[in-house]
Design an enzyme around this catalytic site. Structure first.
Site, PDB file in Angstrom:
ATOM      1  N   LYS A  86       0.759  -1.181  -0.215  1.00 49.74           N
ATOM      2  CA  LYS A  86      -0.127   0.174   0.103  1.00 49.74           C
ATOM      3  C   LYS A  86       1.055   1.616  -0.078  1.00 49.74           C
ATOM      4  O   LYS A  86       2.339   1.542   0.593  1.00 49.74           O
ATOM      5  CB  LYS A  86      -1.238  -0.067   1.137  1.00 49.74           C
ATOM      6  CG  LYS A  86      -1.864   0.799   1.474  1.00 49.74           C
ATOM      7  CD  LYS A  86      -3.226   0.488   0.906  1.00 49.74           C
ATOM      8  CE  LYS A  86      -4.507   1.350   0.294  1.00 49.74           C
ATOM      9  NZ  LYS A  86      -5.058   0.599   0.127  1.00 49.74           N
ATOM     10  N   VAL A 126     -20.038   1.104  -4.016  1.00 54.37           N
ATOM     11  CA  VAL A 126     -20.571  -0.045  -4.059  1.00 54.37           C
ATOM     12  C   VAL A 126     -21.737  -0.109  -3.163  1.00 54.37           C
ATOM     13  O   VAL A 126     -22.568  -1.031  -3.762  1.00 54.37           O
ATOM     14  CB  VAL A 126     -19.625  -0.242  -3.270  1.00 54.37           C
ATOM     15  CG1 VAL A 126     -19.868  -1.483  -2.433  1.00 54.37           C
ATOM     16  CG2 VAL A 126     -18.185  -0.253  -3.477  1.00 54.37           C
TER      17      VAL A 126
HETATM   18  P1  NAI Z   1     -18.445   5.693  -1.236  1.00 53.60           P
HETATM   19  O1  NAI Z   1     -16.940   7.043  -0.819  1.00 53.60           O
HETATM   20  O2  NAI Z   1     -18.722   6.153  -2.551  1.00 53.60           O
HETATM   21  O3  NAI Z   1     -19.474   5.381  -0.937  1.00 53.60           O
HETATM   22  C1  NAI Z   1     -19.358   5.563   0.827  1.00 53.60           C
HETATM   23  C2  NAI Z   1     -20.625   6.139   1.189  1.00 53.60           C
HETATM   24  O4  NAI Z   1     -21.166   5.869   2.287  1.00 53.60           O
HETATM   25  C3  NAI Z   1     -21.479   7.319   0.689  1.00 53.60           C
HETATM   26  O5  NAI Z   1     -22.314   7.709   0.277  1.00 53.60           O
HETATM   27  C4  NAI Z   1     -21.501   8.176   1.799  1.00 53.60           C
HETATM   28  O6  NAI Z   1     -22.397   9.525   1.803  1.00 53.60           O
HETATM   29  C5  NAI Z   1     -21.504   7.596   2.883  1.00 53.60           C
HETATM   30  N1  NAI Z   1     -21.036   7.343   4.380  1.00 53.60           N
HETATM   31  C6  NAI Z   1     -20.643   7.805   4.789  1.00 53.60           C
HETATM   32  N2  NAI Z   1     -20.079   7.965   6.141  1.00 53.60           N
HETATM   33  C7  NAI Z   1     -21.509   7.140   6.378  1.00 53.60           C
HETATM   34  C8  NAI Z   1     -22.533   7.175   7.738  1.00 53.60           C
HETATM   35  N3  NAI Z   1     -21.646   6.787   8.742  1.00 53.60           N
HETATM   36  N4  NAI Z   1     -23.061   6.333   7.539  1.00 53.60           N
HETATM   37  C9  NAI Z   1     -24.258   6.333   6.586  1.00 53.60           C
HETATM   38  N5  NAI Z   1     -23.429   6.673   5.360  1.00 53.60           N
HETATM   39  C10 NAI Z   1     -22.041   7.524   5.458  1.00 53.60           C
HETATM   40  O7  NAI Z   1     -17.239   4.456  -1.457  1.00 53.60           O
HETATM   41  P2  NAI Z   1     -16.923   2.951  -2.337  1.00 53.60           P
HETATM   42  O8  NAI Z   1     -16.325   3.128  -3.270  1.00 53.60           O
HETATM   43  O9  NAI Z   1     -18.697   2.938  -1.992  1.00 53.60           O
HETATM   44  O10 NAI Z   1     -17.146   2.047  -0.918  1.00 53.60           O
HETATM   45  C11 NAI Z   1     -17.478   1.734   0.128  1.00 53.60           C
HETATM   46  C12 NAI Z   1     -16.593   1.332   0.955  1.00 53.60           C
HETATM   47  O11 NAI Z   1     -16.001   0.201   0.440  1.00 53.60           O
HETATM   48  C13 NAI Z   1     -15.545   2.007   2.071  1.00 53.60           C
HETATM   49  O12 NAI Z   1     -15.281   1.543   3.236  1.00 53.60           O
HETATM   50  C14 NAI Z   1     -14.850   0.676   1.163  1.00 53.60           C
HETATM   51  O13 NAI Z   1     -13.501   1.921   1.445  1.00 53.60           O
HETATM   52  C15 NAI Z   1     -15.216  -0.360   0.486  1.00 53.60           C
HETATM   53  N6  NAI Z   1     -14.537  -0.998  -0.655  1.00 53.60           N
HETATM   54  C16 NAI Z   1     -14.673  -0.529  -1.708  1.00 53.60           C
HETATM   55  C17 NAI Z   1     -14.125  -0.687  -2.570  1.00 53.60           C
HETATM   56  C18 NAI Z   1     -14.639  -0.203  -4.434  1.00 53.60           C
HETATM   57  O14 NAI Z   1     -14.656  -1.021  -4.928  1.00 53.60           O
HETATM   58  N7  NAI Z   1     -14.628   0.871  -4.518  1.00 53.60           N
HETATM   59  C19 NAI Z   1     -13.160  -2.587  -2.898  1.00 53.60           C
HETATM   60  C20 NAI Z   1     -13.007  -2.691  -1.413  1.00 53.60           C
HETATM   61  C21 NAI Z   1     -13.418  -2.084  -0.223  1.00 53.60           C
END
Ligand code: NAI
Length: 349
Positions: free
Chosen positions: A78, A180
């Site tokens: 990383k 996601v």
């Molecule tokens: P993203 O940033 O697109 O979406 C995160 C969402 O969570 C946003 O809509 C945000 O407003 C919401 N959020 C933040 N804090 C919150 C809370 N306290 N309560 C409710 N909603 C809240 O991120 P993404 O890409 O969808 O990733 C989501 C999770 O999955 C992260 O932890 C990321 O590290 C993990 N992940 C993502 C991957 C990917 O392919 N994008 C791969 C592996 C893990």
């Protein structure tokens, strides 16, 4: 630095400074037994270098586990760049970082993470070939495959814990409707699941309520809602001593990285009779998608590999039940076993 607990478990930790661009970064290579270390490049305004080091060491070890459990020919690594991605990210900074990645000669392969975009990766690609996540080379955005992997993982968990052959009529709480979470909600809705959703962004909530007829719940209470499954798809650290006793679900299975606040939280969840799908196993769809890009990319192979996440989870669930251990303990045990095999092979070649 040397006093850091995780430090000696790493093959290589490189600090990268460049006065002209202001680059201040750390690249951590945890293990290359299974292949080059692969992990994203995170840009964040860490308080100090110690905070950056703590994060990068924890994340690179996590990548070793994620990659080996997904059966990928990659080790774990990383990178973190200490900067505010909104105010301090410049082409010069990205280019200087890419030069350092290039200097490692392929020991470390990087890609998108928090604070970096596809455009940043494309810029890095002009400097070094050791980057992944270039849309022209394959599937592009990894989020749809992450969502698909989580969906298949939820199906496996529901089969194991609730004895149901499909998801129709089940209820799932999706915390976070981002790249996601929204796609996962879409897949669940199509499978006939009743959705309970939460996000900090009202627009995403409205969009999901309209599209999926979902019930909205306040973000700070969403872990405590009653349902079959809780799918954390927002930030890490959500499973802890305060939240676990409040869970009213049979299963915790979602995309967020580092869901357990401490390793013992896995045992805490198990002691409540709740089935936990270890995060680095269930959310590997994205890294599988990234690893398979390149010439000869085949979407059918990608889909088959992502669906295999369910098989790995079934093995974890089965072993955990048989050995009366938490699924988090079993996943770690399996990752270590696979690492020993990879290390033996690496020393024989
Ligand atoms: P993203 O940033 O697109 O979406 C995160 C969402 O969570 C946003 O809509 C945000 O407003 C919401 N959020 C933040 N804090 C919150 C809370 N306290 N309560 C409710 N909603 C809240 O991120 P993404 O890409 O969808 O990733 C989501 C999770 O999955 C992260 O932890 C990321 O590290 C993990 N992940 C993502 C991957 C990917 O392919 N994008 C791969 C592996 C893990």
């Amino acid at each position: 630095f040397q006093t850091h607990r995780e430090f000696d478990a790493h093959e290589l930790v490189a600090t990268c400074f460049d006065a002209r661009s202001g680059l201040n970064a750390i690249i951590a290579v945890h293990d290359t037994s299974a292949g080059p270390a692969m992990g994203g490049c995170r840009i964040a305004p860490y308080q100090d270098m110690d905070a950056a080091l703590t994060d990068v060491l924890r994340l690179s070890r996590g990548m070793t586990y994620k990659n080996i459990m997904a059966g990928l020919p990659y080790g774990g690594g990383k990178a973190v760049i200490v900067a505010d991605p909104k105010a301090q990210k410049t082409p010069a900074l990205i280019t200087a970082f890419a030069r350092r990645v290039g200097q490692l000669g392929g020991t470390f392969v990087t890609g998108e993470d928090v604070g970096t975009t596809v455009e940043d990766i494309q810029l890095m690609r002009q400097v070094t070939p050791h980057v992944r996540g270039i849309p022209e080379n394959g599937p592009g955005d990894p989020s749809p495959m992450t969502a698909l992997g989580v969906f298949c993982g939820i199906e496996a968990a529901v089969r194991h814990r609730l004895g149901r052959g499909d998801l129709a009529g089940s209820s799932v709480i999706v915390q976070g409707l981002g790249a996601v979470g929204f796609r996962l909600a879409e897949l669940l809705h199509r499978a006939g699941v009743r959705l309970i959703i939460s996000d900090l962004d009202p627009q995403r909530l409205t969009a999901a309520r309209t599209a999926f007829g979902a019930t909205i719940i306040e973000p700070d209470r969403c872990h405590a809602a009653e349902a079959d499954v809780y799918a954390p798809c927002a930030m890490g650290g959500g499973m802890n001593a305060r939240t676990i006793p409040e869970l009213r679900v049979a299963i915790v299975a979602g995309a967020a990285n580092n869901q357990l606040s401490t390793p013992t939280d896995g045992e805490r969840i198990a002691s409540r009779g709740i089935l936990y799908a270890p995060d680095y196993v269930i959310n590997a769809g994205g890294v599988i998608s990234t690893a398979l890009e390149g010439p000869g990319f085949d979407r059918a192979i990608l889909l088959a590999r992502v669906k295999r996440i369910a098989t790995t989870l079934e093995e974890i669930f089965g072993r955990a039940a048989g050995q009366k251990l938490a699924t988090s303990q079993v996943a770690e045990e399996m990752a270590r076993e696979r690492l020993v095999i990879a290390r033996t092979r690496a020393t024989q070649t």
